[in-house]
Design a protein around this motif. Structure first.
Motif, PDB file in Angstrom:
ATOM      1  N   LEU A   1       0.826  -1.208   0.000  1.00  0.00           N
ATOM      2  CA  LEU A   1       0.000   0.000   0.000  1.00  0.00           C
ATOM      3  C   LEU A   1       0.859   1.256   0.000  1.00  0.00           C
ATOM      4  CD1 LEU A   1      -3.009   1.031   0.442  1.00  0.00           C
ATOM      5  CD2 LEU A   1      -2.453   1.066   2.877  1.00  0.00           C
ATOM      6  N   HIS A   2       0.446   2.254  -0.769  1.00  0.00           N
ATOM      7  CA  HIS A   2       1.047   3.581  -0.728  1.00  0.00           C
ATOM      8  C   HIS A   2       0.184   4.450   0.176  1.00  0.00           C
ATOM      9  CE1 HIS A   2       2.092   7.646  -2.218  1.00  0.00           C
ATOM     10  NE2 HIS A   2       3.237   7.112  -2.604  1.00  0.00           N
ATOM     11  N   VAL A   3       0.810   5.171   1.106  1.00  0.00           N
ATOM     12  CA  VAL A   3       0.059   5.932   2.110  1.00  0.00           C
ATOM     13  C   VAL A   3      -0.950   6.877   1.446  1.00  0.00           C
ATOM     14  CG1 VAL A   3       0.254   7.715   3.896  1.00  0.00           C
ATOM     15  CG2 VAL A   3       1.847   5.789   3.884  1.00  0.00           C
ATOM     16  N   ARG A   4      -0.510   7.594   0.437  1.00  0.00           N
ATOM     17  CA  ARG A   4      -1.397   8.565  -0.211  1.00  0.00           C
ATOM     18  C   ARG A   4      -2.515   7.860  -0.977  1.00  0.00           C
ATOM     19  NH1 ARG A   4      -1.000  14.076  -1.578  1.00  0.00           N
ATOM     20  NH2 ARG A   4      -2.188  14.666  -3.439  1.00  0.00           N
ATOM     21  N   ASP A   5      -2.178   6.780  -1.688  1.00  0.00           N
ATOM     22  CA  ASP A   5      -3.184   6.060  -2.474  1.00  0.00           C
ATOM     23  C   ASP A   5      -4.377   5.626  -1.627  1.00  0.00           C
ATOM     24  OD1 ASP A   5      -1.314   6.277  -4.468  1.00  0.00           O
ATOM     25  OD2 ASP A   5      -0.909   4.133  -4.643  1.00  0.00           O
TER      26      ASP A   5
ATOM     27  N   THR B   1      -0.340  22.010  -3.415  1.00  0.00           N
ATOM     28  CA  THR B   1      -0.291  21.626  -4.828  1.00  0.00           C
ATOM     29  C   THR B   1      -0.153  20.115  -4.913  1.00  0.00           C
ATOM     30  OG1 THR B   1       0.815  23.696  -5.382  1.00  0.00           O
ATOM     31  CG2 THR B   1       0.965  21.910  -6.993  1.00  0.00           C
ATOM     32  N   PRO B   2      -1.028  19.440  -5.641  1.00  0.00           N
ATOM     33  CA  PRO B   2      -0.920  17.969  -5.722  1.00  0.00           C
ATOM     34  C   PRO B   2       0.451  17.528  -6.238  1.00  0.00           C
ATOM     35  CG  PRO B   2      -3.009  18.711  -6.624  1.00  0.00           C
ATOM     36  CD  PRO B   2      -2.197  19.956  -6.384  1.00  0.00           C
ATOM     37  N   GLN B   3       1.095  16.670  -5.484  1.00  0.00           N
ATOM     38  CA  GLN B   3       2.396  16.105  -5.861  1.00  0.00           C
ATOM     39  C   GLN B   3       2.367  14.619  -5.565  1.00  0.00           C
ATOM     40  OE1 GLN B   3       5.914  18.632  -4.525  1.00  0.00           O
ATOM     41  NE2 GLN B   3       4.276  19.503  -3.292  1.00  0.00           N
ATOM     42  N   TYR B   4       3.138  13.884  -6.304  1.00  0.00           N
ATOM     43  CA  TYR B   4       3.111  12.432  -6.101  1.00  0.00           C
ATOM     44  C   TYR B   4       4.479  11.843  -6.387  1.00  0.00           C
ATOM     45  CZ  TYR B   4       1.434   7.644  -5.999  1.00  0.00           C
ATOM     46  OH  TYR B   4       1.233   6.318  -5.652  1.00  0.00           O
ATOM     47  N   ASN B   5       4.881  10.901  -5.564  1.00  0.00           N
ATOM     48  CA  ASN B   5       6.032  10.053  -5.850  1.00  0.00           C
ATOM     49  C   ASN B   5       5.954   8.818  -4.974  1.00  0.00           C
ATOM     50  OD1 ASN B   5       8.995   9.125  -6.210  1.00  0.00           O
ATOM     51  ND2 ASN B   5       8.803  10.895  -7.563  1.00  0.00           N
ATOM     52  N   TRP B   6       6.445   7.710  -5.497  1.00  0.00           N
ATOM     53  CA  TRP B   6       6.474   6.496  -4.684  1.00  0.00           C
ATOM     54  C   TRP B   6       7.454   6.616  -3.531  1.00  0.00           C
ATOM     55  CZ3 TRP B   6       6.764   2.627  -9.369  1.00  0.00           C
ATOM     56  CH2 TRP B   6       5.462   2.377  -9.832  1.00  0.00           C
ATOM     57  N   GLY B   7       8.568   7.330  -3.730  1.00  0.00           N
ATOM     58  CA  GLY B   7       9.530   7.519  -2.653  1.00  0.00           C
ATOM     59  C   GLY B   7      10.792   6.680  -2.761  1.00  0.00           C
TER      60      GLY B   7
ATOM     61  N   GLU C   1       1.145  -9.160  -9.172  1.00  0.00           N
ATOM     62  CA  GLU C   1       1.279  -7.734  -9.467  1.00  0.00           C
ATOM     63  C   GLU C   1       1.782  -7.009  -8.237  1.00  0.00           C
ATOM     64  OE1 GLU C   1      -2.150  -4.723  -9.000  1.00  0.00           O
ATOM     65  OE2 GLU C   1      -3.128  -6.392 -10.028  1.00  0.00           O
ATOM     66  N   ALA C   2       2.435  -5.862  -8.481  1.00  0.00           N
ATOM     67  CA  ALA C   2       2.919  -5.003  -7.407  1.00  0.00           C
ATOM     68  C   ALA C   2       2.856  -3.562  -7.923  1.00  0.00           C
ATOM     69  CB  ALA C   2       4.341  -5.387  -6.999  1.00  0.00           C
ATOM     70  N   HIS C   3       3.423  -2.645  -7.144  1.00  0.00           N
ATOM     71  CA  HIS C   3       3.342  -1.237  -7.562  1.00  0.00           C
ATOM     72  C   HIS C   3       4.019  -1.011  -8.906  1.00  0.00           C
ATOM     73  CE1 HIS C   3       7.273  -1.462  -5.526  1.00  0.00           C
ATOM     74  NE2 HIS C   3       7.639  -0.515  -6.369  1.00  0.00           N
ATOM     75  N   ASP C   4       5.063  -1.788  -9.193  1.00  0.00           N
ATOM     76  CA  ASP C   4       5.773  -1.659 -10.465  1.00  0.00           C
ATOM     77  C   ASP C   4       4.966  -2.263 -11.612  1.00  0.00           C
ATOM     78  OD1 ASP C   4       8.258  -0.386  -9.914  1.00  0.00           O
ATOM     79  OD2 ASP C   4       8.949  -2.188  -8.908  1.00  0.00           O
ATOM     80  N   ASN C   5       5.197  -1.737 -12.804  1.00  0.00           N
ATOM     81  CA  ASN C   5       4.661  -2.316 -14.041  1.00  0.00           C
ATOM     82  C   ASN C   5       3.132  -2.265 -14.074  1.00  0.00           C
ATOM     83  OD1 ASN C   5       7.230  -4.370 -13.138  1.00  0.00           O
ATOM     84  ND2 ASN C   5       7.433  -3.187 -15.008  1.00  0.00           N
ATOM     85  N   HIS C   6       2.544  -2.915 -15.093  1.00  0.00           N
ATOM     86  CA  HIS C   6       1.099  -2.879 -15.241  1.00  0.00           C
ATOM     87  C   HIS C   6       0.409  -3.623 -14.092  1.00  0.00           C
ATOM     88  CE1 HIS C   6       1.998  -2.264 -19.702  1.00  0.00           C
ATOM     89  NE2 HIS C   6       1.233  -1.239 -19.380  1.00  0.00           N
ATOM     90  N   THR C   7      -0.751  -3.141 -13.720  1.00  0.00           N
ATOM     91  CA  THR C   7      -1.575  -3.955 -12.832  1.00  0.00           C
ATOM     92  C   THR C   7      -2.005  -5.199 -13.604  1.00  0.00           C
ATOM     93  OG1 THR C   7      -3.668  -2.946 -13.474  1.00  0.00           O
ATOM     94  CG2 THR C   7      -2.447  -1.890 -11.673  1.00  0.00           C
ATOM     95  N   LEU C   8      -2.417  -6.206 -12.889  1.00  0.00           N
ATOM     96  CA  LEU C   8      -2.870  -7.434 -13.535  1.00  0.00           C
ATOM     97  C   LEU C   8      -4.044  -7.146 -14.479  1.00  0.00           C
ATOM     98  CD1 LEU C   8      -2.954 -10.497 -13.912  1.00  0.00           C
ATOM     99  CD2 LEU C   8      -4.226 -10.662 -11.744  1.00  0.00           C
ATOM    100  N   TRP C   9      -4.965  -6.307 -14.039  1.00  0.00           N
ATOM    101  CA  TRP C   9      -6.124  -5.994 -14.889  1.00  0.00           C
ATOM    102  C   TRP C   9      -5.684  -5.332 -16.193  1.00  0.00           C
ATOM    103  CZ3 TRP C   9     -11.109  -7.307 -15.049  1.00  0.00           C
ATOM    104  CH2 TRP C   9     -11.960  -6.575 -15.885  1.00  0.00           C
ATOM    105  N   ASP C  10      -4.794  -4.360 -16.091  1.00  0.00           N
ATOM    106  CA  ASP C  10      -4.335  -3.667 -17.299  1.00  0.00           C
ATOM    107  C   ASP C  10      -3.562  -4.606 -18.218  1.00  0.00           C
ATOM    108  OD1 ASP C  10      -5.513  -1.370 -16.387  1.00  0.00           O
ATOM    109  OD2 ASP C  10      -3.674  -0.448 -15.668  1.00  0.00           O
ATOM    110  N   LYS C  11      -2.788  -5.508 -17.625  1.00  0.00           N
ATOM    111  CA  LYS C  11      -2.049  -6.486 -18.433  1.00  0.00           C
ATOM    112  C   LYS C  11      -3.020  -7.402 -19.173  1.00  0.00           C
ATOM    113  CE  LYS C  11       1.597  -9.120 -19.539  1.00  0.00           C
ATOM    114  NZ  LYS C  11       2.659  -8.711 -20.466  1.00  0.00           N
TER     115      LYS C  11
END
Length: 849
Positions: A355-359, A421-427, A658-668
């Motif tokens: 889980l990502h805290v912001r997500d 201001t909306p900002q985003y990064n995995w960290g 699936e994980a945070h990297d790459n396509h989600t399973l659904w998108d794949k």
């Protein structure tokens, strides 16, 4: 020495806070060459994740050459990379100066200006800092009989009247570097000494017309002898007590060191306190008074130059991590802060939810008040406007055992002064490893707030029966040149190639050198700190294969002394770093690292198709011939061993799709099967997740996987906006039936130890596979252990697009626990026949008592 009496907590709102994110930046770089030869020299500039471009210098009467250029990126710019290179007709990259460097600080208008000098890696931010008079830049001991000397002006050794002297040793020979294509080398000479140099004696080089320079440590810092001489086992950093704080720094390369104290008022000047040299390359000073929430920095003199850096061990920092802060950690504990944790009998019992805290909370309909914050995950009874559970309440209902948080330490690329201001990064861009990131706190200007709120979040999760895993990124730093590691002990904390460049197995410009004793100590100390101070329950290692086997085993030993149930897992990829293969902490050396888990990329790629090929499919979405590989994953390599990964126990294998990297399973699945119906895509998705949750080893889910999370086709959303990355709680309601199905599988896994066997021997003895047709896997699990119900289980995964009939070899009745639409521990139906029909893209689990 200085005494600062106790004071009220400050907000640390003063200072220069301009390292933020901009959609457009303009940069002016000035470049001075002492030799006046600018022929072919130019800039190569780039933004993270994008291709670079060339920028030409133009004449600048005041300072040699200059270049002004603009960079634009709608998702935000945090830094701009650059390399000064020399191009010829034959080769655009005939030569380059230094590794990647970065501009990271901009004014409020997104403008930056810097000054660069020939032969010097340092980036100057004022022309007044630059000295263009003849001088020695550095003198470094690179081996036991070699000192490399760099000057800022070229000279003609054969014709100029140049004299070189060395205090402390005898010169045997002097080599002058000359290269037609690399004129900077004309500023270098190497002194060869008659006797072997030591690490304890002081040496000084003097060159006529250029002055003198004390010899400091160069490449010698990367030798075993250096580690043997200077390895220090004591406590480092700011060691607080109410009556005073002891500051201790490890900086054996420094000839002088100081701690700079910043008074609470911005109108008062910082106070420099000279530190005393101690054993093993340490420097220390005791400052009296209660320094709680006092900002500080370390300064060290190395060779001719002073370097200022944040304490690598800093446990609290000012906004944007610009300074370290002394902290009384007892004052950061929330109400009812306790070390009590939810029970975990064995590591294999873990079901991890990444889980990502912001997500978790940023969606407009999350019903969560503290959106994007640590406190958002302390709200225990949240729901959408339609009454559907969200956030922590939802995760608890799902039934997972662990929440794995993407990086929560202090990272570079979110500007904490512009959070409106909306900002985003995995960290995955580390700045300070031992302090939480301020963007997740309600007030990043108050150093203790982020600490307390993170503790509140962890305590709440523990209270809700969830353990917490922290994602750690010790394998690289965001900006090696500007990192505290490089500023305080240059060249020590990173790996280098034989050619002298930073090793880059991480793909982001640098690899940390965990095999060196003080880097290993830093990693272990940091993890022990997080585990004890924050009561964390596990650590996920980003690019774990960069690290070495001995360090990972030392980590396991240290954490076992705190809580043997602490999980260690990581990406055990085989990466091209400057470390012998047998020492890398990767899957192929898993047998050398007991009770350390590795992400199983084999089952991931063969369930859905290769992660790095959009159109490649796998077992659940159409490819044949993968049954054996899927069985390897289902058995954690225990019954069907891998050829190279050397797992010896199920707890070394983390199965996921699936994980945070790459396509989600659904998108794949949408990419590989564009003509498939919505219902077929759902069935394939559930099939893949069921394989993960019913396999031996540790189960791992990406947050939202259970409601078929989509990122609208984005495969690398590390800085994409919230609309891409947020957990869509409306979608969770839309896919409620699928969520219930995954809840049932989780309940089933937790109820039967047959899915969580402990040893290779158990898997081999109690797991039996049936001969089936291609893309159908069927196996039996015999009841074992006193924790299991007296039941025999049968699992069938049908990845074909037609239903299949599977014979039942044992007498019934068989109770169906999982079918194509429902799952759990209650009987859905009873089978008294000698066969079972499993639907297309379906998983069945049967139980016979």
């Amino acid at each position: 020495m200085v005494t600062i009496q106790g004071r009220q907590p400050g907000d640390f709102s003063h200072g220069n806070h301009n390292s933020g994110s901009f959609n457009k930046v303009t940069i002016t770089l000035h470049y001075h060459r002492y030799d006046g030869d600018y022929e072919g020299w130019n800039l190569w500039v780039w933004l993270d994740g994008q291709s670079g471009r060339m920028v030409e210098f133009v004449e600048s009467p005041a300072y040699g050459r200059s270049a002004t250029f603009t960079m634009e990126e709608p998702t935000g710019i945090n830094r701009v990379g650059f390399i000064i290179r020399k191009s010829t007709v034959e080769n655009d990259w005939a030569s380059k100066r230094f590794d990647d460097r970065f501009i990271t600080s901009f004014d409020q208008n997104g403008y930056a200006e810097a000054w660069l000098m020939q032969g010097m890696e340092r980036i100057y931010h004022s022309a007044n800092e630059v000295d263009v008079s003849p001088g020695i830049i550095s003198a470094e001991q690179n081996s036991w009989q070699e000192i490399q000397v760099k000057t800022n002006l070229a000279f003609d050794w054969d014709h100029d009247n140049i004299a070189v002297n060395l205090e402390g040793a005898t010169i045997q020979d002097i080599r002058i570097s000359k290269d037609h294509y690399d004129s900077d080398l004309a500023h270098q000479l190497t002194i060869i000494t008659k006797e072997k140099l030591t690490l304890s004696d002081q040496y000084r080089v003097a060159i006529s017309h250029f002055g003198y320079c004390d010899v400091t440590y160069g490449e010698i810092v990367r030798t075993k002898e250096f580690d043997d001489e200077f390895s220090y086992s004591g406590t480092l950093g700011a060691i607080y007590s109410e009556g005073g704080t002891l500051f201790r720094l490890w900086a054996p390369s420094a000839s002088e060191a100081a701690v700079v104290i910043y008074p609470p008022s911005p109108d008062k000047e910082p106070i420099l306190n000279v530190m005393e040299k101690g054993p093993k390359g340490t420097w220390s000073i005791q400052l009296n008074g209660n320094l709680h929430e006092t900002a500080y920095m370390f300064k060290v003199k190395i060779g001719k130059y002073w370097h200022e850096a944040v304490d690598p061990y800093a446990r609290a920092v000012t906004v944007n991590g610009e300074k370290g802060v002394v902290v009384n950690l007892a004052q950061t504990n929330p109400v009812q802060w306790t070390s009590a944790k939810p029970p975990l009998a064995n590591i294999e019992d873990a079901i991890i939810y990444e889980l990502h805290v912001r997500d978790a909370s940023i969606h407009p309909n999350s019903g969560i008040q503290h959106k994007g914050k640590f406190l958002g995950l302390t709200e225990t009874n949240t729901e959408t406007s339609d009454g559907i559970s969200t956030g922590l309440r939802y995760i608890k209902e799902l039934g997972v055992t662990h929440v794995q948080l993407l990086p929560i330490y202090d990272f570079w690329t979110v500007d904490e002064t512009r959070l409106a201001t909306p900002q985003y990064n995995w960290g995955y861009d580390p700045k300070h490893y031992n302090a939480p990131d301020g963007s997740y706190s309600t007030d990043p200007y108050k150093p203790c707030v982020r600490i307390m709120e993170l503790k509140q979040m962890i305590q709440t999760m523990h209270d809700q029966g969830l353990r917490v895993i922290m994602d750690v990124v010790y394998n690289h730093v965001y900006d090696a040149a500007r990192s505290s590691f490089q500023q305080l002990v240059p060249g020590y904390y990173f790996r280098y190639t034989e050619e002298g460049w930073l090793s880059n197995g991480t793909g982001v410009g640098n690899d940390t050198a965990s095999e060196r004793s003080m880097m290993r100590k830093f990693i272990v100390d940091s993890l022990v700190y997080w585990a004890t101070e924050y009561h964390l329950d596990g650590f996920r290692f980003d690019l774990m294969g960069i690290h070495d086997v001995d360090t990972m085993n030392e980590i396991r030993k240290a954490l076992d002394s705190i809580d043997p149930a602490i999980i260690i897992l990581g990406e055990g990829w085989d990466l091209h770093t400057a470390l012998p293969g047998e020492k890398k902490a990767n899957q192929y050396n898993a047998h050398k690292m007991q009770r350390i888990g590795h992400f199983n990329d084999s089952i991931r790629d063969h369930l859905k198709g290769n992660n790095f090929s959009d159109r490649d499919n796998g077992f659940v979405n159409g490819k044949s011939g993968l049954d054996y590989i899927i069985k390897q994953g289902i058995t954690a390599g225990m019954k069907f061993p891998y050829e190279r990964p050397s797992y010896t126990a199920p707890n070394q294998v983390v199965n996921y799709v699936e994980a945070h990297d790459n396509h989600t399973l659904w998108d794949k699945l949408c990419l590989t099967n564009p003509q498939a119906s919505q219902e077929d895509l759902k069935a394939m998705h559930k099939l893949a997740t069921s394989v993960v949750l019913l396999s031996q080893g540790i189960s791992f889910l990406h947050a939202g996987q259970e409601f078929m999370r989509t990122k609208n086709g984005e495969h690398n959303s590390y800085r994409s906006p919230d609309r891409i990355n947020q957990l869509d709680w409306d979608r969770r309601a839309e896919f409620a039936q699928e969520v219930d199905y995954i809840k049932g599988l989780i309940q089933l896994r937790k109820s039967f130890q047959s899915f969580r066997m402990r040893t290779l021997e158990q898997v081999q003895k109690f797991m039996h596979f049936y001969q089936t047709i291609d893309r159908v896997i069927a196996y039996r699990l015999d009841a074992h252990g006193h924790h299991d119900p007296a039941a025999e289980l049968m699992v069938v995964h049908n990845a074909r697009d037609v239903s299949v009939t599977i014979p039942l070899e044992s007498d019934g009745p068989w109770h169906v626990l999982v079918n194509g639409t429902r799952a759990g521990i209650e009987s859905l139906s009873i089978i008294k026949r000698d066969s079972i029909e499993v639907p297309r893209y379906g998983t069945y689990v049967l139980m016979r008592k």
